[in-house]
Each structure stands twice: as C-alpha cells, then as structure tokens.
Design a protein around this motif. Structure first.
Motif, PDB file in Angstrom:
ATOM      1  N   GLY A  52       0.782  -1.227   0.000  1.00 49.35           N
ATOM      2  CA  GLY A  52       0.000   0.000   0.000  1.00 49.35           C
ATOM      3  C   GLY A  52       0.812   1.273   0.000  1.00 49.35           C
ATOM      4  N   LEU A  53       2.109   1.168  -0.248  1.00 51.55           N
ATOM      5  CA  LEU A  53       2.949   2.360  -0.318  1.00 51.55           C
ATOM      6  C   LEU A  53       2.842   3.033  -1.685  1.00 51.55           C
ATOM      7  CD1 LEU A  53       6.077   0.940   1.548  1.00 51.55           C
ATOM      8  CD2 LEU A  53       4.309   2.457   2.472  1.00 51.55           C
ATOM      9  N   LEU A  54       2.389   2.265  -2.683  1.00 57.04           N
ATOM     10  CA  LEU A  54       2.042   2.792  -3.999  1.00 57.04           C
ATOM     11  C   LEU A  54       0.638   2.296  -4.350  1.00 57.04           C
ATOM     12  CD1 LEU A  54       5.227   2.118  -6.189  1.00 57.04           C
ATOM     13  CD2 LEU A  54       4.421   4.341  -5.384  1.00 57.04           C
ATOM     14  N   THR A  55      -0.007   2.955  -5.287  1.00 51.79           N
ATOM     15  CA  THR A  55      -1.300   2.495  -5.784  1.00 51.79           C
ATOM     16  C   THR A  55      -1.162   2.105  -7.254  1.00 51.79           C
ATOM     17  OG1 THR A  55      -1.970   4.751  -6.331  1.00 51.79           O
ATOM     18  CG2 THR A  55      -2.613   3.909  -4.173  1.00 51.79           C
ATOM     19  N   PRO A  56      -1.812   1.016  -7.681  1.00 57.41           N
ATOM     20  CA  PRO A  56      -1.705   0.589  -9.078  1.00 57.41           C
ATOM     21  C   PRO A  56      -2.536   1.470 -10.003  1.00 57.41           C
ATOM     22  CG  PRO A  56      -3.244  -0.815  -7.911  1.00 57.41           C
ATOM     23  CD  PRO A  56      -2.656   0.123  -6.879  1.00 57.41           C
ATOM     24  N   ASP A  57      -2.210   1.429 -11.281  1.00 58.81           N
ATOM     25  CA  ASP A  57      -3.027   2.127 -12.277  1.00 58.81           C
ATOM     26  C   ASP A  57      -4.350   1.401 -12.491  1.00 58.81           C
ATOM     27  OD1 ASP A  57      -0.939   3.936 -12.634  1.00 58.81           O
ATOM     28  OD2 ASP A  57      -0.018   2.710 -14.199  1.00 58.81           O
ATOM     29  N   SER A  58      -4.317   0.077 -12.348  1.00 52.40           N
ATOM     30  CA  SER A  58      -5.535  -0.725 -12.463  1.00 52.40           C
ATOM     31  C   SER A  58      -5.310  -2.042 -11.737  1.00 52.40           C
ATOM     32  CB  SER A  58      -5.891  -0.980 -13.933  1.00 52.40           C
ATOM     33  OG  SER A  58      -4.842  -1.675 -14.593  1.00 52.40           O
ATOM     34  N   GLY A  59      -6.409  -2.749 -11.457  1.00 49.54           N
ATOM     35  CA  GLY A  59      -6.317  -4.026 -10.768  1.00 49.54           C
ATOM     36  C   GLY A  59      -6.636  -3.914  -9.293  1.00 49.54           C
ATOM     37  N   GLU A  60      -6.574  -5.044  -8.621  1.00 49.14           N
ATOM     38  CA  GLU A  60      -6.973  -5.115  -7.216  1.00 49.14           C
ATOM     39  C   GLU A  60      -5.998  -5.966  -6.417  1.00 49.14           C
ATOM     40  OE1 GLU A  60     -10.477  -7.589  -5.919  1.00 49.14           O
ATOM     41  OE2 GLU A  60     -11.300  -5.610  -5.417  1.00 49.14           O
ATOM     42  N   ILE A  61      -5.753  -5.546  -5.177  1.00 47.46           N
ATOM     43  CA  ILE A  61      -4.919  -6.301  -4.243  1.00 47.46           C
ATOM     44  C   ILE A  61      -5.702  -6.480  -2.950  1.00 47.46           C
ATOM     45  CG2 ILE A  61      -2.798  -6.306  -2.862  1.00 47.46           C
ATOM     46  CD1 ILE A  61      -1.555  -4.548  -5.085  1.00 47.46           C
ATOM     47  N   ARG A  62      -5.727  -7.722  -2.454  1.00 46.35           N
ATOM     48  CA  ARG A  62      -6.374  -8.000  -1.172  1.00 46.35           C
ATOM     49  C   ARG A  62      -5.397  -8.708  -0.241  1.00 46.35           C
ATOM     50  NH1 ARG A  62     -11.776  -7.482  -0.421  1.00 46.35           N
ATOM     51  NH2 ARG A  62     -12.918  -6.651  -2.234  1.00 46.35           N
ATOM     52  N   ILE A  63      -5.409  -8.291   1.016  1.00 40.80           N
ATOM     53  CA  ILE A  63      -4.602  -8.905   2.063  1.00 40.80           C
ATOM     54  C   ILE A  63      -5.556  -9.569   3.042  1.00 40.80           C
ATOM     55  CG2 ILE A  63      -2.832  -8.562   3.829  1.00 40.80           C
ATOM     56  CD1 ILE A  63      -1.831  -7.693   1.137  1.00 40.80           C
ATOM     57  N   GLY A  64      -5.509 -10.891   3.128  1.00 42.90           N
ATOM     58  CA  GLY A  64      -6.415 -11.591   4.032  1.00 42.90           C
ATOM     59  C   GLY A  64      -7.872 -11.278   3.757  1.00 42.90           C
ATOM     60  N   GLY A  65      -8.204 -11.040   2.494  1.00 40.85           N
ATOM     61  CA  GLY A  65      -9.572 -10.739   2.104  1.00 40.85           C
ATOM     62  C   GLY A  65      -9.940  -9.270   2.157  1.00 40.85           C
ATOM     63  N   GLU A  66      -9.075  -8.427   2.723  1.00 42.22           N
ATOM     64  CA  GLU A  66      -9.348  -6.991   2.812  1.00 42.22           C
ATOM     65  C   GLU A  66      -8.681  -6.258   1.652  1.00 42.22           C
ATOM     66  OE1 GLU A  66      -9.341  -4.893   6.623  1.00 42.22           O
ATOM     67  OE2 GLU A  66      -8.605  -6.753   7.530  1.00 42.22           O
ATOM     68  N   ALA A  67      -9.405  -5.336   1.031  1.00 40.63           N
ATOM     69  CA  ALA A  67      -8.884  -4.605  -0.124  1.00 40.63           C
ATOM     70  C   ALA A  67      -7.801  -3.618   0.283  1.00 40.63           C
ATOM     71  CB  ALA A  67     -10.011  -3.877  -0.833  1.00 40.63           C
ATOM     72  N   MET A  68      -6.647  -3.706  -0.376  1.00 42.46           N
ATOM     73  CA  MET A  68      -5.590  -2.706  -0.234  1.00 42.46           C
ATOM     74  C   MET A  68      -5.732  -1.629  -1.298  1.00 42.46           C
ATOM     75  SD  MET A  68      -2.931  -1.648   1.464  1.00 42.46           S
ATOM     76  CE  MET A  68      -2.013  -2.885   2.408  1.00 42.46           C
ATOM     77  N   THR A  69      -6.511  -1.912  -2.341  1.00 42.64           N
ATOM     78  CA  THR A  69      -6.752  -0.966  -3.425  1.00 42.64           C
ATOM     79  C   THR A  69      -8.144  -0.374  -3.295  1.00 42.64           C
ATOM     80  OG1 THR A  69      -7.336  -2.904  -4.745  1.00 42.64           O
ATOM     81  CG2 THR A  69      -5.157  -1.964  -5.094  1.00 42.64           C
ATOM     82  N   GLY A  70      -8.329   0.804  -3.890  1.00 47.27           N
ATOM     83  CA  GLY A  70      -9.628   1.457  -3.857  1.00 47.27           C
ATOM     84  C   GLY A  70      -9.976   2.087  -2.529  1.00 47.27           C
ATOM     85  N   ILE A  71      -8.980   2.269  -1.673  1.00 48.72           N
ATOM     86  CA  ILE A  71      -9.190   2.909  -0.376  1.00 48.72           C
ATOM     87  C   ILE A  71      -8.202   4.055  -0.229  1.00 48.72           C
ATOM     88  CG2 ILE A  71     -10.134   0.847   0.733  1.00 48.72           C
ATOM     89  CD1 ILE A  71      -7.391   0.283   1.923  1.00 48.72           C
ATOM     90  N   ASP A  72      -8.468   4.955   0.718  1.00 47.99           N
ATOM     91  CA  ASP A  72      -7.597   6.115   0.860  1.00 47.99           C
ATOM     92  C   ASP A  72      -6.315   5.761   1.636  1.00 47.99           C
ATOM     93  OD1 ASP A  72      -8.193   6.138   3.632  1.00 47.99           O
ATOM     94  OD2 ASP A  72      -9.739   7.667   3.399  1.00 47.99           O
ATOM     95  N   GLY A  73      -5.407   6.727   1.716  1.00 54.74           N
ATOM     96  CA  GLY A  73      -4.111   6.487   2.326  1.00 54.74           C
ATOM     97  C   GLY A  73      -4.193   6.073   3.783  1.00 54.74           C
ATOM     98  N   ALA A  74      -5.084   6.678   4.534  1.00 57.10           N
ATOM     99  CA  ALA A  74      -5.219   6.333   5.957  1.00 57.10           C
ATOM    100  C   ALA A  74      -5.692   4.897   6.126  1.00 57.10           C
ATOM    101  CB  ALA A  74      -6.186   7.299   6.640  1.00 57.10           C
ATOM    102  N   ALA A  75      -6.621   4.471   5.277  1.00 62.27           N
ATOM    103  CA  ALA A  75      -7.117   3.094   5.350  1.00 62.27           C
ATOM    104  C   ALA A  75      -6.035   2.100   4.947  1.00 62.27           C
ATOM    105  CB  ALA A  75      -8.347   2.934   4.467  1.00 62.27           C
TER     106      ALA A  75
END
Length: 218
Positions: A52-75
C-alpha cells in the motif's frame, strides 16, 4: 479458505515506462513466494503496491480478504499496520530505543497494545533475548538483522514482505537468514513474500514468480 495475498490484474506504469502489466497471482495460508528478477524488473514496485505504499493504475490487491486498493491512504496505513510486516533493505529501527522498546512500539502501532510475553518469545526464537535491552547501534550486524525480523513479525502479521534480505550476504549467512525467516514465520503463522534476485533462496522457497520472464512474455 481466504488467500493471504490476492493480486488481480495489476498494472503500473511511470509515464510511458510500463513496469507491471495485468499481473495476477495469489498466496494461500502456509505458502511462501519468491518474487524473482534483476534490478528494474518491477520487484520493488510490486512489493510497494502490495504493502500500500504505492497504488496501481488498475487491478486489485487483497490482504487476508481486505482490499488494499480502492481505499484512501489512511485506510491503507491501517491495513498495513494490522496485517503486514515489512523488512526493508535498511533496518528501520529507532536508534534511541532498546530492541524491546522498538518491538513495543511496533505492537502499539499495529494493535494499540503491547505484549511483553510475545516479545520475549519472539526474541528467544531469534536467539537475541539476551540483547533485548540493547540499542540498535550496540548490536552486531547479525543481531541487528534478527531485530529487524523481530520488528516485522512482532504483531503476528498475516503477510511478511522482505526486500532483498540476503543479496548482500555470503553463502553461509544467506542460508542462516533464509532459514531463520522460514522458521520464525512458521512459528508465527505468517506467510513470506520475498523480493530478490538471489537465486540461492530457491532451495528454501520453491515457489517463485519471475517478473522478468513474465514481462518478456507479455
């Protein structure tokens, strides 16, 4: 069973330079994975995306079922603190604090509480319990490496990400650190994701993803 790490169709470019293109893979509980490739193949970019230190241009990343993408920096920061441990190429230990207090701080940031029994157990597993009250500058290089591993694992993360943990080491020390990572992760119930160009690690973690080969095939 929910994957510890699920990467789906991730792409990342810097200007016209495409680093990753539609990359997908997953890592299940109990598995470990090497990210292989020479410098410039996208290893560091990928681990920065996963953490989560960078955000992708497209696609999705989940850690243990929780989304690392599509959320703000604090999340992203919150998810990283709760579920991810990171071993950087530099040790990232607070020089003014003892090793024990470095670990207490990591626990407090991750879960809002401290657990000295868990700290003592981890330091004992890593063979540096006798250095718990030492400052980072008072440790040998090998002890400092173990302290950095302890800091990454003390919150019992689902995923531990390590960036080139052995590439600067001779064969004996590379073997020692690799085995230490695997043994400690197993004891903590943590999955390893190791970015490296060090082919020696294949004997310890047979599953690998070669980013250079994938880029050539794309």
């Amino acid at each position: 069973m929910t994957a510890v790490l699920d990467v789906s169709a991730i792409s990342k470019a810097y200007g016209s330079d495409r680093i990753l293109s539609d990359l997908s893979f997953s890592v299940e509980p109990g598995e470990h994975l090497l990210l292989l490739g020479p410098s410039g193949s996208g290893k560091s970019t990928l681990i920065n995306l996963v953490t989560g230190l960078l955000t992708p241009d497209s696609g999705e990343i989940r850690i243990g079922g929780e989304a690392m993408t599509g959320i703000d920096g604090a999340a992203r920061d919150d998810l990283r603190r709760r579920r991810v441990g990171i071993i950087f190429q530099t040790l990232r230990l607070v020089s003014a604090l003892s090793i024990r207090n470095n670990l207490r701080m990591a626990q407090q940031l991750g879960s809002g509480r401290t657990d000295d029994a868990a700290i003592d157990q981890l330091l004992d597993i890593l063979g540096i319990a006798h250095r718990a009250d030492a400052k980072p500058r008072q440790l040998s290089h090998g002890q400092a490496q173990r302290a950095a591993i302890a800091r990454a694992l003390v919150g019992r993360p689902d995923l531990m990400v390590a960036d080139e943990p052995t590439s600067a080491l001779d064969d004996a020390n590379a073997q020692r650190i690799a085995q230490l990572l695997i043994d400690t992760a197993r004891a903590q119930g943590t999955t390893l994701l190791i970015a490296t160009h060090d082919q020696r690690l294949r004997q310890f973690i047979p599953r690998s993803l070669d980013l250079a080969t994938m880029a050539e095939a794309a």
